[in-house]
Design a protein around this motif. Structure first.
Motif, PDB file in Angstrom:
ATOM      1  N   LEU A 205     125.911 -51.044  51.437  1.00 26.59           N
ATOM      2  CA  LEU A 205     126.109 -51.204  50.000  1.00 26.59           C
ATOM      3  C   LEU A 205     125.791 -52.628  49.560  1.00 26.59           C
ATOM      4  O   LEU A 205     125.086 -52.855  48.567  1.00 26.59           O
ATOM      5  CB  LEU A 205     127.565 -50.858  49.641  1.00 26.59           C
ATOM      6  CG  LEU A 205     127.919 -50.835  48.167  1.00 26.59           C
ATOM      7  CD1 LEU A 205     127.106 -49.787  47.432  1.00 26.59           C
ATOM      8  CD2 LEU A 205     129.388 -50.556  47.965  1.00 26.59           C
ATOM      9  N   VAL A 206     126.274 -53.610  50.339  1.00 23.57           N
ATOM     10  CA  VAL A 206     126.034 -55.010  50.009  1.00 23.57           C
ATOM     11  C   VAL A 206     124.552 -55.343  50.178  1.00 23.57           C
ATOM     12  O   VAL A 206     123.957 -56.055  49.366  1.00 23.57           O
ATOM     13  CB  VAL A 206     126.924 -55.914  50.889  1.00 23.57           C
ATOM     14  CG1 VAL A 206     126.610 -57.370  50.671  1.00 23.57           C
ATOM     15  CG2 VAL A 206     128.389 -55.653  50.591  1.00 23.57           C
ATOM     16  N   GLN A 207     123.937 -54.782  51.213  1.00 18.64           N
ATOM     17  CA  GLN A 207     122.501 -55.003  51.415  1.00 18.64           C
ATOM     18  C   GLN A 207     121.697 -54.455  50.241  1.00 18.64           C
ATOM     19  O   GLN A 207     120.766 -55.098  49.750  1.00 18.64           O
ATOM     20  CB  GLN A 207     122.053 -54.328  52.713  1.00 18.64           C
ATOM     21  CG  GLN A 207     122.669 -54.944  53.961  1.00 18.64           C
ATOM     22  CD  GLN A 207     122.530 -54.037  55.173  1.00 18.64           C
ATOM     23  OE1 GLN A 207     121.805 -53.049  55.146  1.00 18.64           O
ATOM     24  NE2 GLN A 207     123.227 -54.362  56.248  1.00 18.64           N
TER      25      GLN A 207
ATOM     26  N   PHE B  56     122.727 -53.959  47.144  1.00 17.51           N
ATOM     27  CA  PHE B  56     122.952 -54.804  45.968  1.00 17.51           C
ATOM     28  C   PHE B  56     122.066 -56.028  46.027  1.00 17.51           C
ATOM     29  O   PHE B  56     121.513 -56.455  45.021  1.00 17.51           O
ATOM     30  CB  PHE B  56     124.427 -55.222  45.879  1.00 17.51           C
ATOM     31  CG  PHE B  56     125.253 -54.317  45.020  1.00 17.51           C
ATOM     32  CD1 PHE B  56     125.375 -52.983  45.340  1.00 17.51           C
ATOM     33  CD2 PHE B  56     125.892 -54.793  43.890  1.00 17.51           C
ATOM     34  CE1 PHE B  56     126.131 -52.125  44.549  1.00 17.51           C
ATOM     35  CE2 PHE B  56     126.643 -53.951  43.088  1.00 17.51           C
ATOM     36  CZ  PHE B  56     126.768 -52.622  43.418  1.00 17.51           C
TER      37      PHE B  56
ATOM     38  N   LYS C 297     124.539 -40.277  56.615  1.00 18.44           N
ATOM     39  CA  LYS C 297     125.806 -40.446  55.912  1.00 18.44           C
ATOM     40  C   LYS C 297     125.769 -41.668  55.010  1.00 18.44           C
ATOM     41  O   LYS C 297     126.315 -41.668  53.918  1.00 18.44           O
ATOM     42  CB  LYS C 297     126.949 -40.598  56.917  1.00 18.44           C
ATOM     43  CG  LYS C 297     127.378 -39.292  57.531  1.00 18.44           C
ATOM     44  CD  LYS C 297     128.237 -39.492  58.738  1.00 18.44           C
ATOM     45  CE  LYS C 297     129.588 -40.068  58.393  1.00 18.44           C
ATOM     46  NZ  LYS C 297     130.439 -40.218  59.587  1.00 18.44           N
TER      47      LYS C 297
ATOM     48  N   SER D 248     124.849 -41.965  51.220  1.00 12.66           N
ATOM     49  CA  SER D 248     125.781 -41.679  50.136  1.00 12.66           C
ATOM     50  C   SER D 248     126.070 -42.892  49.257  1.00 12.66           C
ATOM     51  O   SER D 248     126.666 -42.748  48.198  1.00 12.66           O
ATOM     52  CB  SER D 248     127.092 -41.135  50.706  1.00 12.66           C
ATOM     53  OG  SER D 248     127.668 -42.075  51.571  1.00 12.66           O
ATOM     54  N   VAL D 249     125.655 -44.086  49.667  1.00 16.27           N
ATOM     55  CA  VAL D 249     125.910 -45.239  48.796  1.00 16.27           C
ATOM     56  C   VAL D 249     124.754 -45.486  47.825  1.00 16.27           C
ATOM     57  O   VAL D 249     124.828 -46.376  46.982  1.00 16.27           O
ATOM     58  CB  VAL D 249     126.193 -46.550  49.583  1.00 16.27           C
ATOM     59  CG1 VAL D 249     127.326 -46.335  50.560  1.00 16.27           C
ATOM     60  CG2 VAL D 249     124.968 -47.058  50.278  1.00 16.27           C
TER      61      VAL D 249
ATOM     62  N   SER E 134     123.920 -44.022  45.293  1.00 13.83           N
ATOM     63  CA  SER E 134     124.262 -43.851  43.882  1.00 13.83           C
ATOM     64  C   SER E 134     124.602 -45.194  43.232  1.00 13.83           C
ATOM     65  O   SER E 134     124.459 -45.348  42.031  1.00 13.83           O
ATOM     66  CB  SER E 134     125.430 -42.888  43.744  1.00 13.83           C
ATOM     67  OG  SER E 134     126.530 -43.360  44.480  1.00 13.83           O
ATOM     68  N   ALA E 135     124.997 -46.176  44.051  1.00 12.27           N
ATOM     69  CA  ALA E 135     125.363 -47.484  43.502  1.00 12.27           C
ATOM     70  C   ALA E 135     124.167 -48.186  42.867  1.00 12.27           C
ATOM     71  O   ALA E 135     124.325 -49.019  41.982  1.00 12.27           O
ATOM     72  CB  ALA E 135     125.963 -48.362  44.589  1.00 12.27           C
TER      73      ALA E 135
ATOM     74  N   MET F   4     125.839 -37.853  45.717  1.00 10.86           N
ATOM     75  CA  MET F   4     127.033 -38.562  45.268  1.00 10.86           C
ATOM     76  C   MET F   4     126.976 -38.818  43.765  1.00 10.86           C
ATOM     77  O   MET F   4     127.948 -38.620  43.043  1.00 10.86           O
ATOM     78  CB  MET F   4     127.034 -39.901  46.006  1.00 10.86           C
ATOM     79  CG  MET F   4     128.298 -40.361  46.591  1.00 10.86           C
ATOM     80  SD  MET F   4     129.105 -39.210  47.644  1.00 10.86           S
ATOM     81  CE  MET F   4     130.718 -39.328  46.952  1.00 10.86           C
TER      82      MET F   4
ATOM     83  N   LYS G 275     129.502 -37.408  40.881  1.00  8.39           N
ATOM     84  CA  LYS G 275     130.264 -38.336  40.049  1.00  8.39           C
ATOM     85  C   LYS G 275     129.966 -38.095  38.572  1.00  8.39           C
ATOM     86  O   LYS G 275     130.855 -38.095  37.729  1.00  8.39           O
ATOM     87  CB  LYS G 275     129.910 -39.774  40.440  1.00  8.39           C
ATOM     88  CG  LYS G 275     130.954 -40.759  39.980  1.00  8.39           C
ATOM     89  CD  LYS G 275     130.683 -42.160  40.488  1.00  8.39           C
ATOM     90  CE  LYS G 275     131.782 -43.086  39.998  1.00  8.39           C
ATOM     91  NZ  LYS G 275     131.639 -44.444  40.487  1.00  8.39           N
TER      92      LYS G 275
ATOM     93  N   LEU H  13     129.493 -30.805  46.607  1.00 11.54           N
ATOM     94  CA  LEU H  13     129.144 -32.034  47.314  1.00 11.54           C
ATOM     95  C   LEU H  13     129.338 -31.856  48.821  1.00 11.54           C
ATOM     96  O   LEU H  13     128.459 -32.166  49.627  1.00 11.54           O
ATOM     97  CB  LEU H  13     130.033 -33.173  46.799  1.00 11.54           C
ATOM     98  CG  LEU H  13     129.809 -34.554  47.387  1.00 11.54           C
ATOM     99  CD1 LEU H  13     128.443 -35.076  47.000  1.00 11.54           C
ATOM    100  CD2 LEU H  13     130.884 -35.521  46.914  1.00 11.54           C
TER     101      LEU H  13
END
Lengths: 226, 219
Positions: free
Chosen positions: B66-68, B70, B156, B159-160, B162-163, B170, B174, B190
């Protein structure tokens, strides 16, 4: 020349806020880790016994958390609980529930593997020396199990810390979210803060995880069986 | 649970499934390529590249995807590197997966006893033949279980996405929860769709592991 934006990082209490965000993420992972280690150890010992039923239940449990992304589990607990059970679990508690649920399953698997890797003759030799069952477990099996367990469970800890970053998706204000807020607040004056901010968050996670995974690796090397 | 509503939502989830699969598979294939090269750099201790690969592996194994993402999606445009969300998704997955694959492949290369290389050299094979005919075939079969585990992990991790506003499973769930408040139906779909993606891979993983343990005990 445009303001490079890095100054915003240290303006006012910005950096402190960022660290506070990190501490929330680390607090969630710490609590989940502690619960997972204890519960996982307990479950691991239980399923190392002979009870078939427990083994089947555990098999389903482990495969469920292995197959479902943690995000999906978070969504189920956070959004689903309100809808189905009518109770409102706040985001931080939901995250701890999910991570502990997942971590316990993984930890139990590690414990089971460690216990299984102790050869049967260790039990038998100890028994033939006249040791009681309890003494065998406490003095012979447990110390060896722990030694095999430590590196892999430390590795699990870093995985849990990394996974904690997901909690921002259900609205916990942790380090990434704080970063976002600071970027939004300074969007017009120094747009380049986004680069420094996300770079910093990246490094913060690295600083949190790298020493732990190093420790795990060096213990693994050190305790490698001859 | 309302089946009718779930039927209505189905097309949205199918679109999202394709997106997840497309980005996921592309990312996995590319991460294998990156992983093989990085592992070889490290295995042969090629100067400079070895150190760079080591730093890359540690950096990406010790930070969340997720951080990568972003960083790739929101931070890089600020220094003039602009990519659309899908490219960021593939790149992020490749960089993360590459680091994991590299470690799997390297450890299986190292698992091949050095005596095999020495014997092959003594028989007059050149370095390349030793790698392609002796070491790699064995290393690949050893590394398959951990590569399959990485594939599951990477699928798996999608799934991030969507951020960074990719309309994956995901994101769809949402969105539907937010719009219509049909939480149970959206969540059930889902789960079903993630099972569709991940169950076959998981079975494949069990199967290859069993096959490999037969091969081992056959020795």
């Amino acid at each position: 020349m445009q303001d490079p934006g890095i100054s915003v990082l240290f303006k006012g209490s910005n950096f402190i806020r960022l660290l506070e965000g990190l501490s929330i993420a680390l607090r969630i992972s710490f609590l989940s880790v502690v619960i997972s280690l204890l519960l996982g150890f307990f479950i691991g010992v239980l399923i190392s016994g002979k009870n078939r039923f427990l083994k089947i239940v555990y098999g389903i449990y482990l495969n469920t958390v292995r197959i479902m992304p943690q995000m999906v589990l978070l969504f189920i607990v956070f959004f689903g609980s309100t809808r189905v059970l009518g109770i409102n679990i706040d985001a931080e508690v939901s995250s701890i529930i999910v991570f502990a649920f997942w971590g316990s399953a993984e930890m139990a698997d590690l414990v089971r593997g460690a216990i299984k890797s102790i050869p049967v003759h260790q039990f038998e030799s100890a028994a033939s020396l006249g040791m009681k069952k309890r003494t065998i477990y406490l003095k012979i099996i447990l110390p060896q199990t722990l030694r095999r367990l430590v590196p892999s469970s430390i590795n699990l800890v870093t995985r849990m810390i990394k996974t904690t970053s997901l909690v921002m998706m259900i609205g916990v204000v942790e380090v990434l979210k704080v970063g976002q807020q600071i970027i939004e607040a300074n969007r017009t004056t120094s747009p380049n803060i986004a680069f420094w901010m996300y770079g910093t968050v990246f490094l913060l996670y690295f600083i949190a995880c790298f020493p732990i995974s190093r420790l795990s690796k060096s213990l693994e090397e050190k305790w490698k069986l001859a | 649970m309302d089946i009718q509503i779930m039927k209505e939502y189905l097309p949205l989830y199918i679109d999202a499934l394709w997106l997840t699969l497309k980005i996921g598979l592309l990312g996995i294939v590319l991460s294998l390529v990156v992983g093989v090269f990085t592992a070889l750099f490290r295995f042969y201790k090629i100067p400079v590249l070895d150190k760079l690969s080591g730093a890359y592996i540690e950096l990406f194994r010790n930070t969340p995807l997720l951080v990568q993402l972003f960083f790739l999606y929101f931070a890089l445009p600020r220094i003039g590197i602009k990519m659309d969300a899908a490219t960021c998704g593939v790149l992020g997955l490749t960089l993360l997966g590459g680091a994991y694959m590299a470690e799997s492949i390297r450890s299986s290369l190292e698992a091949i006893d050095k005596i095999q290389t020495d014997s092959a050299l003594a028989l007059g094979m050149n370095r390349r033949q030793v790698m392609t005919k002796v070491v790699l075939p064995q290393a690949i079969s050893i590394s398959i279980p951990s590569i399959v585990a990485n594939v599951i992990f990477l699928l798996k991790e999608t799934s991030v996405f969507s951020a960074i506003s990719l309309m994956d499973l995901m994101f769809t769930a949402k969105d539907l929860i937010g719009l219509y408040y049909k939480t149970v139906e959206a969540l059930a779909l889902l789960v079903i769709f993630y099972l569709i993606i991940l169950l076959p891979v998981s079975f494949l993983g069990d199967y290859t592991e069993r096959r490999l343990s037969y091969a081992r005990s056959g020795n």
